[in-house]
Scaffold this active site. Sequence first.
Site, PDB file in Angstrom:
ATOM      1  N   SER A 154     -25.940 115.527  46.722  1.00 43.99           N
ATOM      2  CA  SER A 154     -25.714 116.788  45.583  1.00 43.99           C
ATOM      3  C   SER A 154     -24.687 116.934  44.673  1.00 43.99           C
ATOM      4  O   SER A 154     -23.610 117.226  43.701  1.00 43.99           O
ATOM      5  CB  SER A 154     -26.174 118.055  46.146  1.00 43.99           C
ATOM      6  OG  SER A 154     -25.429 118.576  47.241  1.00 43.99           O
ATOM      7  N   HIS A 202     -17.163 117.054  51.099  1.00 39.00           N
ATOM      8  CA  HIS A 202     -17.826 118.122  50.427  1.00 39.00           C
ATOM      9  C   HIS A 202     -19.263 118.143  49.623  1.00 39.00           C
ATOM     10  O   HIS A 202     -20.058 118.531  49.550  1.00 39.00           O
ATOM     11  CB  HIS A 202     -16.425 117.536  48.438  1.00 39.00           C
ATOM     12  CG  HIS A 202     -15.324 118.152  49.044  1.00 39.00           C
ATOM     13  ND1 HIS A 202     -14.631 119.272  47.973  1.00 39.00           N
ATOM     14  CD2 HIS A 202     -14.215 118.285  50.141  1.00 39.00           C
ATOM     15  CE1 HIS A 202     -13.421 119.186  48.517  1.00 39.00           C
ATOM     16  NE2 HIS A 202     -13.298 119.101  49.034  1.00 39.00           N
ATOM     17  N   ARG A 231     -13.325 112.103  51.293  1.00 42.64           N
ATOM     18  CA  ARG A 231     -12.992 113.440  51.206  1.00 42.64           C
ATOM     19  C   ARG A 231     -14.693 113.639  50.053  1.00 42.64           C
ATOM     20  O   ARG A 231     -15.049 114.674  50.535  1.00 42.64           O
ATOM     21  CB  ARG A 231     -11.949 113.915  50.271  1.00 42.64           C
ATOM     22  CG  ARG A 231     -11.950 115.077  49.789  1.00 42.64           C
ATOM     23  CD  ARG A 231     -10.574 116.130  48.731  1.00 42.64           C
ATOM     24  NE  ARG A 231     -10.586 116.908  48.947  1.00 42.64           N
ATOM     25  CZ  ARG A 231     -10.575 117.423  47.547  1.00 42.64           C
ATOM     26  NH1 ARG A 231     -10.160 117.148  46.329  1.00 42.64           N
ATOM     27  NH2 ARG A 231     -10.140 118.545  47.560  1.00 42.64           N
ATOM     28  N   ASN A 269     -13.458 120.269  43.124  1.00 44.52           N
ATOM     29  CA  ASN A 269     -13.616 119.551  43.480  1.00 44.52           C
ATOM     30  C   ASN A 269     -13.304 118.675  42.222  1.00 44.52           C
ATOM     31  O   ASN A 269     -13.439 117.443  41.845  1.00 44.52           O
ATOM     32  CB  ASN A 269     -15.167 119.064  42.918  1.00 44.52           C
ATOM     33  CG  ASN A 269     -16.412 119.453  44.499  1.00 44.52           C
ATOM     34  OD1 ASN A 269     -15.561 119.499  45.344  1.00 44.52           O
ATOM     35  ND2 ASN A 269     -17.472 119.882  44.815  1.00 44.52           N
ATOM     36  N   VAL A 306     -22.007 121.559  51.269  1.00 41.26           N
ATOM     37  CA  VAL A 306     -21.997 122.129  50.279  1.00 41.26           C
ATOM     38  C   VAL A 306     -23.648 121.572  50.099  1.00 41.26           C
ATOM     39  O   VAL A 306     -24.219 121.020  49.818  1.00 41.26           O
ATOM     40  CB  VAL A 306     -21.698 121.823  49.114  1.00 41.26           C
ATOM     41  CG1 VAL A 306     -22.725 122.964  48.266  1.00 41.26           C
ATOM     42  CG2 VAL A 306     -20.757 122.345  49.254  1.00 41.26           C
ATOM     43  N   ASP A 357      -4.534 106.565  60.990  1.00 47.04           N
ATOM     44  CA  ASP A 357      -4.281 106.374  62.310  1.00 47.04           C
ATOM     45  C   ASP A 357      -3.433 107.654  62.437  1.00 47.04           C
ATOM     46  O   ASP A 357      -4.087 109.254  62.000  1.00 47.04           O
ATOM     47  CB  ASP A 357      -2.942 106.267  62.095  1.00 47.04           C
ATOM     48  CG  ASP A 357      -2.027 106.426  60.710  1.00 47.04           C
ATOM     49  OD1 ASP A 357      -1.605 107.857  60.585  1.00 47.04           O
ATOM     50  OD2 ASP A 357      -0.589 105.719  60.568  1.00 47.04           O
ATOM     51  N   HIS A 372      -6.527 114.205  56.750  1.00 53.15           N
ATOM     52  CA  HIS A 372      -5.874 113.772  55.529  1.00 53.15           C
ATOM     53  C   HIS A 372      -4.587 113.622  56.160  1.00 53.15           C
ATOM     54  O   HIS A 372      -3.562 113.471  55.886  1.00 53.15           O
ATOM     55  CB  HIS A 372      -5.314 115.406  56.335  1.00 53.15           C
ATOM     56  CG  HIS A 372      -6.264 115.909  55.169  1.00 53.15           C
ATOM     57  ND1 HIS A 372      -5.776 117.595  54.738  1.00 53.15           N
ATOM     58  CD2 HIS A 372      -7.123 116.139  54.891  1.00 53.15           C
ATOM     59  CE1 HIS A 372      -6.774 118.597  54.787  1.00 53.15           C
ATOM     60  NE2 HIS A 372      -7.558 117.160  54.131  1.00 53.15           N
ATOM     61  N   THR A 373      -4.643 111.989  57.177  1.00 46.97           N
ATOM     62  CA  THR A 373      -3.494 110.897  57.613  1.00 46.97           C
ATOM     63  C   THR A 373      -4.263 109.856  56.421  1.00 46.97           C
ATOM     64  O   THR A 373      -2.964 109.393  55.605  1.00 46.97           O
ATOM     65  CB  THR A 373      -3.967 110.515  58.081  1.00 46.97           C
ATOM     66  OG1 THR A 373      -3.291 109.575  58.825  1.00 46.97           O
ATOM     67  CG2 THR A 373      -5.159 109.951  58.337  1.00 46.97           C
TER      68      THR A 373
HETATM   69  C1  HEM Z   1     -10.522 121.667  57.860  1.00 50.62           C
HETATM   70  C2  HEM Z   1     -11.090 122.115  56.433  1.00 50.62           C
HETATM   71  C3  HEM Z   1      -9.908 121.421  55.328  1.00 50.62           C
HETATM   72  C4  HEM Z   1      -9.303 121.836  54.161  1.00 50.62           C
HETATM   73  C5  HEM Z   1      -8.867 123.163  53.674  1.00 50.62           C
HETATM   74  C6  HEM Z   1      -8.997 120.463  52.934  1.00 50.62           C
HETATM   75  C7  HEM Z   1      -8.330 120.897  51.948  1.00 50.62           C
HETATM   76  C8  HEM Z   1      -8.506 119.847  50.428  1.00 50.62           C
HETATM   77  C9  HEM Z   1      -7.287 120.155  49.910  1.00 50.62           C
HETATM   78  C10 HEM Z   1      -6.637 121.553  49.340  1.00 50.62           C
HETATM   79  C11 HEM Z   1      -6.972 118.405  49.299  1.00 50.62           C
HETATM   80  C12 HEM Z   1      -6.335 118.441  48.441  1.00 50.62           C
HETATM   81  C13 HEM Z   1      -7.365 118.336  47.020  1.00 50.62           C
HETATM   82  C14 HEM Z   1      -6.050 118.402  45.878  1.00 50.62           C
HETATM   83  O1  HEM Z   1      -4.757 118.005  45.487  1.00 50.62           O
HETATM   84  O2  HEM Z   1      -6.710 118.164  44.634  1.00 50.62           O
HETATM   85  C15 HEM Z   1      -7.705 117.905  50.434  1.00 50.62           C
HETATM   86  C16 HEM Z   1      -8.117 116.332  50.551  1.00 50.62           C
HETATM   87  C17 HEM Z   1      -7.943 115.917  51.151  1.00 50.62           C
HETATM   88  N1  HEM Z   1      -9.088 115.915  51.825  1.00 50.62           N
HETATM   89 FE1  HEM Z   1      -9.181 118.073  52.812  1.00 50.62          FE
HETATM   90  N2  HEM Z   1      -9.598 119.653  53.719  1.00 50.62           N
HETATM   91  C18 HEM Z   1      -9.897 119.917  54.643  1.00 50.62           C
HETATM   92  C19 HEM Z   1     -11.285 119.068  55.243  1.00 50.62           C
HETATM   93  C20 HEM Z   1     -11.182 117.650  55.233  1.00 50.62           C
HETATM   94  C21 HEM Z   1     -12.206 117.273  55.896  1.00 50.62           C
HETATM   95  C22 HEM Z   1     -13.322 117.163  57.189  1.00 50.62           C
HETATM   96  C23 HEM Z   1     -12.559 115.676  55.460  1.00 50.62           C
HETATM   97  C24 HEM Z   1     -13.614 114.531  55.841  1.00 50.62           C
HETATM   98  C25 HEM Z   1     -13.490 114.005  56.674  1.00 50.62           C
HETATM   99  C26 HEM Z   1     -11.056 115.550  54.148  1.00 50.62           C
HETATM  100  C27 HEM Z   1     -10.638 114.737  53.816  1.00 50.62           C
HETATM  101  C28 HEM Z   1      -9.782 114.727  52.426  1.00 50.62           C
HETATM  102  C29 HEM Z   1      -9.451 113.720  51.910  1.00 50.62           C
HETATM  103  C30 HEM Z   1      -9.686 112.442  52.522  1.00 50.62           C
HETATM  104  C31 HEM Z   1      -8.237 113.576  51.129  1.00 50.62           C
HETATM  105  C32 HEM Z   1      -6.904 112.912  49.800  1.00 50.62           C
HETATM  106  C33 HEM Z   1      -8.335 113.100  48.644  1.00 50.62           C
HETATM  107  C34 HEM Z   1      -7.847 112.082  47.777  1.00 50.62           C
HETATM  108  O3  HEM Z   1      -6.280 111.611  48.347  1.00 50.62           O
HETATM  109  O4  HEM Z   1      -8.132 112.040  46.518  1.00 50.62           O
HETATM  110  N3  HEM Z   1     -10.690 116.898  54.289  1.00 50.62           N
HETATM  111  N4  HEM Z   1      -8.012 118.624  51.584  1.00 50.62           N
END
Ligand code: HEM
Length: 325
Positions: A80, A70, A66, A95, A74, A254, A193-194
């Site tokens: 950054s 991020h 993630r 963040n 930006v 996966d 998000h897998t």
């Molecule tokens: C498409 C738009 C996206 C939105 C709106 C989004 C939004 C979010 C949100 C709200 C969370 C949970 C944050 C929390 O509860 O504090 C999350 C977690 C996560 N996101 Fe996304 N995300 C997006 C795209 C991506 C992309 C492109 C990646 C990586 C290539 C990504 C990787 C992850 C990962 C791995 C997590 C889990 C983090 C953890 O467990 O610490 N996301 N995302």
Amino acid sequence: MAALTSHFLLLTWALLLVMSVDSSEQASLLRDDFYKDSCPDAESVIKAAVDSELDKNLKLAAGLIRMQFHDCFVEGCDASILLDGNDTEKTAPINSNLIGYEVVDAAKEAVEAICPGVVSCSDILAYAARDSTVKLNGTGWAVQGGRKDGLFSCAEAAELELPPPTFNVSQLIESFARRGLSKKQMVILSGSHTVGVGHCDKFFERLYNFSETHFTDPSINASYAEQLKTDCPQATFNTTLEIFMDTITPGEFDANYYKGLSEHKGLFTSDQSLFDDRRTRKLVKKLMSERVFDRQFGEAMRAMGAVGVRAEGQIRRNCRTVNPW
Ligand code: HEM
């Protein structure tokens, strides 16, 4: 006030500079095997440091995947996100749950010990995101190197630029298109998000008081909605509770995220709408194949890793601060 204005002018200047380099130029700044001559062991030393940190806390793997997203969205992929300070990106509410900074520190320390001043923090983050995917049993890819580290970081920019979980497909397509990424790449990258977790406050409005006609978002599978209400009770609004985003295999990198979407078990609006919108549904169905997802995820990460890459910048000695010279 004057300091704030000059900060914004500098930021605007930096953004214009990034935007003035077109995406093919950005991509040409990057190469596979970038450190082949300057630091041949860089990738293996970074991997060893990342692996060792993840062995202590595997949750950080999702955080690092993630974190690269991020960073790149930006001001481009310029590390950054890693800068410490009162008003830097990492202090932005969006963040606040980002984790894994100490893994990048450990990797930087290890690589500085063998090749001081050679490997950028933005490249280390790109390698660490790939190594984290592999650690979660995902398929790896060749990571390009050659990014420079930026000098600016501003919390407000992170809040403005990163897509929130309430976005619909039109907003997601637009957000990714502004970085030269396609609708298809957006759907593939969302597949990360897998793994990992979301916090209750990020989808609370889908469960309670959704709209005038529906108390709960009707696009959520009914029994899943009940489960989420048990996990995130309305009475005890809790922002620290963590919910797996993939209900089938949350610790495995996966294709089951897409299967979950087809069962209406996407945690956020931005997830579930990928299946519910006819513009992206076919893609989601294709990506339910493990083979298709495995092959395409790395390619999409390479494209994301080239966003806003700059020719000018530093190789930071410490990823948390800009070099004083
Ligand atoms: C498409 C738009 C996206 C939105 C709106 C989004 C939004 C979010 C949100 C709200 C969370 C949970 C944050 C929390 O509860 O504090 C999350 C977690 C996560 N996101 Fe996304 N995300 C997006 C795209 C991506 C992309 C492109 C990646 C990586 C290539 C990504 C990787 C992850 C990962 C791995 C997590 C889990 C983090 C953890 O467990 O610490 N996301 N995302």
